[in-house]
Design a protein around this motif. Structure first.
Motif, short mmCIF file in Angstrom:
data_model
loop_
_atom_site.label_atom_id
_atom_site.label_comp_id
_atom_site.label_asym_id
_atom_site.label_seq_id
_atom_site.Cartn_x
_atom_site.Cartn_y
_atom_site.Cartn_z
N THR A 15 0.83 -1.21 0.00
CA THR A 15 0.00 0.00 0.00
C THR A 15 0.85 1.24 0.00
OG1 THR A 15 -0.12 0.05 2.41
CG2 THR A 15 -1.78 -1.27 1.26
N SER A 16 0.19 2.37 -0.16
CA SER A 16 0.90 3.65 -0.14
C SER A 16 1.47 3.95 1.24
CB SER A 16 -0.04 4.78 -0.58
OG SER A 16 -0.53 4.53 -1.88
N THR A 17 0.75 3.52 2.27
CA THR A 17 1.23 3.75 3.65
C THR A 17 2.51 2.98 3.90
OG1 THR A 17 -1.06 4.03 4.36
CG2 THR A 17 0.58 3.58 6.06
N PRO A 62 14.72 10.22 7.15
CA PRO A 62 13.93 10.86 8.24
C PRO A 62 13.45 12.26 7.90
CG PRO A 62 15.91 9.80 9.09
CD PRO A 62 16.05 9.80 7.60
N ILE A 63 14.10 12.91 6.95
CA ILE A 63 13.67 14.27 6.62
C ILE A 63 12.27 14.30 6.05
CG2 ILE A 63 14.63 14.20 4.31
CD1 ILE A 63 15.49 17.12 4.69
N LEU A 64 11.84 13.17 5.45
CA LEU A 64 10.48 13.11 4.92
C LEU A 64 9.46 13.19 6.03
CD1 LEU A 64 10.83 10.35 2.17
CD2 LEU A 64 10.65 12.80 1.85
N LEU A 65 9.76 12.63 7.18
CA LEU A 65 8.82 12.72 8.31
C LEU A 65 8.66 14.14 8.79
CD1 LEU A 65 7.04 11.33 10.41
CD2 LEU A 65 9.09 10.91 11.77
N GLU A 66 9.77 14.87 8.87
CA GLU A 66 9.68 16.27 9.28
C GLU A 66 8.89 17.10 8.26
OE1 GLU A 66 13.60 17.70 9.87
OE2 GLU A 66 14.14 16.19 11.39
N GLY A 115 1.81 19.18 6.96
CA GLY A 115 0.49 18.58 7.18
C GLY A 115 0.02 17.71 6.04
N LEU A 116 0.93 16.95 5.48
CA LEU A 116 0.60 16.11 4.33
C LEU A 116 0.00 14.80 4.77
CD1 LEU A 116 3.80 16.72 2.17
CD2 LEU A 116 1.58 17.86 1.98
N ASP A 117 -0.81 14.24 3.89
CA ASP A 117 -1.41 12.93 4.13
C ASP A 117 -0.71 11.90 3.25
OD1 ASP A 117 -2.93 10.89 4.99
OD2 ASP A 117 -4.83 11.60 4.13
N THR A 118 -0.78 10.66 3.69
CA THR A 118 -0.08 9.60 2.93
C THR A 118 -0.71 9.40 1.57
OG1 THR A 118 0.46 8.53 5.00
CG2 THR A 118 0.67 7.21 3.00
N ASP A 119 -2.03 9.41 1.49
CA ASP A 119 -2.71 9.20 0.21
C ASP A 119 -2.61 10.42 -0.70
OD1 ASP A 119 -3.41 6.71 1.05
OD2 ASP A 119 -5.33 7.39 1.89
#
Length: 731
Positions: A704-706, A717-721, A727-731
């Motif tokens: 899945t995308s998640t 880890p920079i993607l998490l920040e 305020g992005l969503d996974t989908d």
């Protein structure tokens, strides 16, 4: 200026007597009128220009003639009609001394009001319809509406439908009922050039008259009549050529006649017709045959060039040459000269040239020209094709004479005599006779006849020396006659015929195709070899390894269906087993699995001590050879065996496979593979143990995308920040 009327219309027949070349039709129609047996529908069939429409008009004119009405239908005598109505009696009967007993052909008078109206195209009783332009159902319906009304004058209303084959099927069907049951006063005359296009239901309702092509002599005679009426001087050869060119159609002949008169004036010659109609004259072919008979190739090729320069087609020249040779052939016999449709002057030329041309030349030449005609359209170079045929024709007489000399020479006579004698000798049939009382045999193998019937003549030719067979026996055909020579020479007998079994006659000794000395097997000394030969893939003759006690090896299992025999290298000349239905395939797989399992069960198990060390180099070489041979059979087997192997002290080879499917595949070929491996390496205790290598898959599956986002955030880890800040969503 007076309007010109073509001869085909100006001299169109107006009576049955003047119709050219269709006497079988005109006589039948006249008898039908005289006997009052007129049908309600007629169908006139035939090629163009032979008089179909003309006869239809004459019939329509005759049945409405007042003289026919009074004399035939009312049975009034001719003398009475001459006294009371002389204006309707034909002129021939008016001039007769005894008109009642004067035979005459029933014709229209041409003098009554009905005949005059017909001649002036003003008759209301004759209706002509051109079916080529009026072929719809509406046109037929309009015709049927007209049929309802009876004629105001005369007895019959005649409907002439020309080119009736052009009507549509719907129009034919709409016309059926009226054609089958018309009123008593209606008569239909249908004319067509293509009878096969008319539906059978129309044909069955009509009386059919087939018009023939007009003969050349009849057309020539009619052209002579027209030329006489027009005061035109015309040569017979010119008129005959026009009639021949018309191909049985009188209208075509009259059209060409008018054209020639316009070209040459009132003096029509043969040369003018040939020049204007662009016809290959007979003169060309007479010159051609003269050159061929004298074997003048140069004149032949120059004549062909002249013909092409004059603009004539090569194919027409070939066809004309075939017709000319055919004309010469029929002129060889005076009885068949009449088959040649030419004028008298040209027929005389044909007869003269036919006397100079040999019959074999004409037959062979006609065959060559016909072959050239058939292959003309397929030839790429058509002129060369025709020239090659002319070259063959030029030297045809020499070839025929050479063949005759070859067949009639002394060598041919001797050969023919030899063949005849040989055939006679082979065709003679003799049956074995019973032995004579004295038990003696004559040269032909039969019993010697008693002295009262004649003495046997002994053979004396040196070629009949007895030759013993390899086993020392004397053949039957070599038995000699036991006649004493007494110092005298007896005459030699002809070659005898020896009766043998099964009805076969041998005239001489038949040598064998096999070498008898080579078939004898020489005696050899067999030696016992105790040294192992690993190179040839066999153990020692003793059946065990050197220095080891004898061990009885398990018998080699028979090869399974579809696999090569044990003594044959794998992959050479083998084929995959054929697959039939699903049930047969399943049974075959079960049989193979059972055979593999049985082979596995019979393998020696348990620890074995005292075995010699295995030469790893030989093992690796043989394993690689078997792997390459399996490559030609199946790539799956190749991928299964193409992996490193090594044998331990107990002669066990560990084969590591990837999955259970590969294990099953190896078990299917285990028996055969092990047998070949042991035979080539020389180690009968070799065995293969299959082991499945379990692979531990530690990779993470991302579906899945998640899952993909979590994997990227763990790696970067920079993607998490960035996700948290934006305020992005996974989908």
């Amino acid at each position: 200026m007076e309007n010109f009327v073509v001869s085909a219309r100006k001299y169109r027949p107006a009576t049955f007597r003047s119709v050219v070349g269709q006497q079988h039709v005109t006589t039948t129609l006249q008898n039908a009128i005289a006997s009052q047996h007129l049908a309600q529908a007629f169908l006139f069939c035939g090629p163009r220009g032979v008089g179909k429409t003309t006869c239809a008009r004459i019939l329509a004119k005759t049945i409405n003639c007042e003289f026919v009405e009074e004399h035939v239908r009312k049975s009034r005598p001719v003398s009475e009609l001459i006294q009371q109505q002389p204006d309707i009696v034909p002129d021939a009967l008016l001039a007769a001394t005894d008109p009642n007993n004067t035979p005459f052909e029933l014709e229209a008078c041409g003098k009554c009001s009905s005949c005059r109206a017909f001649q002036e195209n003003a008759s209301f009783n004759v209706h002509e319809l051109d079916a080529a332009s009026n072929n719809s159902v509406e046109d037929i319906r309009s015709l049927v509406e007209q049929v309802r009304y009876a004629p105001q004058q005369g007895r019959f209303k005649v409907y002439i439908i020309d080119e009736v084959h052009m009507l549509s099927n719907a129009a034919f069907n709409a016309f059926l009922k009226t054609l089958e049951e018309p009123p008593s006063y209606a008569i239909f005359i249908l004319a067509t050039t293509e009878r096969h296009k008319i539906i059978p239901t129309i044909l069955s309702r009509c009386q059919i008259f087939d018009f023939n092509r007009i003969r050349v002599d009849d057309i020539r005679g009619h052209l002579r009549h027209v030329a006489t009426q027009e005061s035109i001087k015309a040569e017979e050869d010119a008129l005959h050529l026009l009639a021949q060119k018309a191909d049985g159609g009188l209208r075509d002949a009259l059209s060409m006649f008018d054209q020639m008169v316009t070209f040459s004036g009132h003096d029509l010659t043969y040369k003018d017709v040939v020049q204007n109609l662009h016809i290959l004259d007979y003169e060309y072919y007479f010159r051609l045959v003269d050159a061929l008979l004298t074997e003048n190739l140069s004149a032949t090729l120059l004549l062909l060039e002249e013909i092409m320069q004059n603009g004539f087609d090569l194919h027409n020249f070939v066809v004309g040459a075939a017709e000319h040779l055919r004309g010469l052939l029929v002129c060889k016999d005076p009885v068949t000269v009449q088959l040649l449709e030419v004028s008298d002057n040209i027929r005389l030329l044909y007869v003269q040239q036919a006397q100079a041309a040999p019959l074999p030349f004409l037959l062979s030449g006609l065959n060559l020209v016909s072959l050239c005609d058939r292959e003309f359209k397929q030839a790429k170079n058509q002129r060369l094709h025709v020239e090659l045929t002319l070259m063959k024709l030029t030297y045809l007489n020499s070839a025929v004479q050479f063949a005759r000399d070859l067949n009639s020479g002394p060598s041919a006579s001797a050969g023919a005599a030899s063949d005849n004698g040989e055939a006679k000798k082979k065709s003679s049939v003799t049956t074995p006779a019973a032995p004579a009382a004295n038990g003696r045999l004559v040269a032909d193998g039969t019993a010697e006849a008693p002295a009262t019937y004649g003495a046997a003549v002994p053979r004396s030719d040196a070629s009949a020396v007895d030759r013993p067979t390899p086993n020392g026996a004397v053949p039957n055909h070599a038995v000699r006659a036991e006649a004493p020579l007494r110092g005298t020479s007896a005459p030699a007998d002809p070659e005898p015929i020896v009766p043998v079994e099964r009805g076969v006659e041998e005239l001489h000794d038949t040598p064998s195709i096999e070498d008898e000395a080579a078939t004898q097997v020489p005696a050899t000394t067999k030696l016992r070899d105790t040294v192992p030969h690993v190179e040839i893939g066999r153990p020692s003759m003793a059946g065990h390894e050197p220095g080891q006690p004898a061990v009885t090896a398990a018998p080699m299992p028979p090869p399974r269906p579809g696999m090569p025999p044990a003594g044959k290298p794998l992959g050479l000349g083998t084929k995959l087993p054929g697959l039939g239905s699903l049930g047969a395939m399943k049974a075959q797989l079960e049989q193979q699995a059972a055979a593999g399992k049985a082979a596995v069960d019979t393998e020696p198990s348990g620890p074995t001590t005292g075995l010699p060390a295995i030469n790893d180099e030989v093992l690796q070489r043989v394993w690689q050879e078997l792997t390459e041979e399996r490559k030609a059979i199946s790539m799956m087997h190749y991928s299964l065996l193409n992996r490193p192997v090594q044998a331990n002290e107990q002669h066990q080879i560990l084969l590591r496979v990837d999955n259970p499917v590969q294990e099953d595949q190896f078990n299917e070929m285990r028996a055969e593979f092990l047998g070949e491996l042991r035979r080539r390496t020389g180690y009968p205790r070799l065995n293969v143990q299959v082991e499945i290598v379990e692979r531990i898959d530690t990779s993470r599956k991302l579906y899945t995308s998640t899952d993909k986002m979590e994997y990227l955030m763990e790696k970067y880890p920079i993607l998490l920040e960035m996700k948290q800040k934006l305020g992005l969503d996974t989908d």
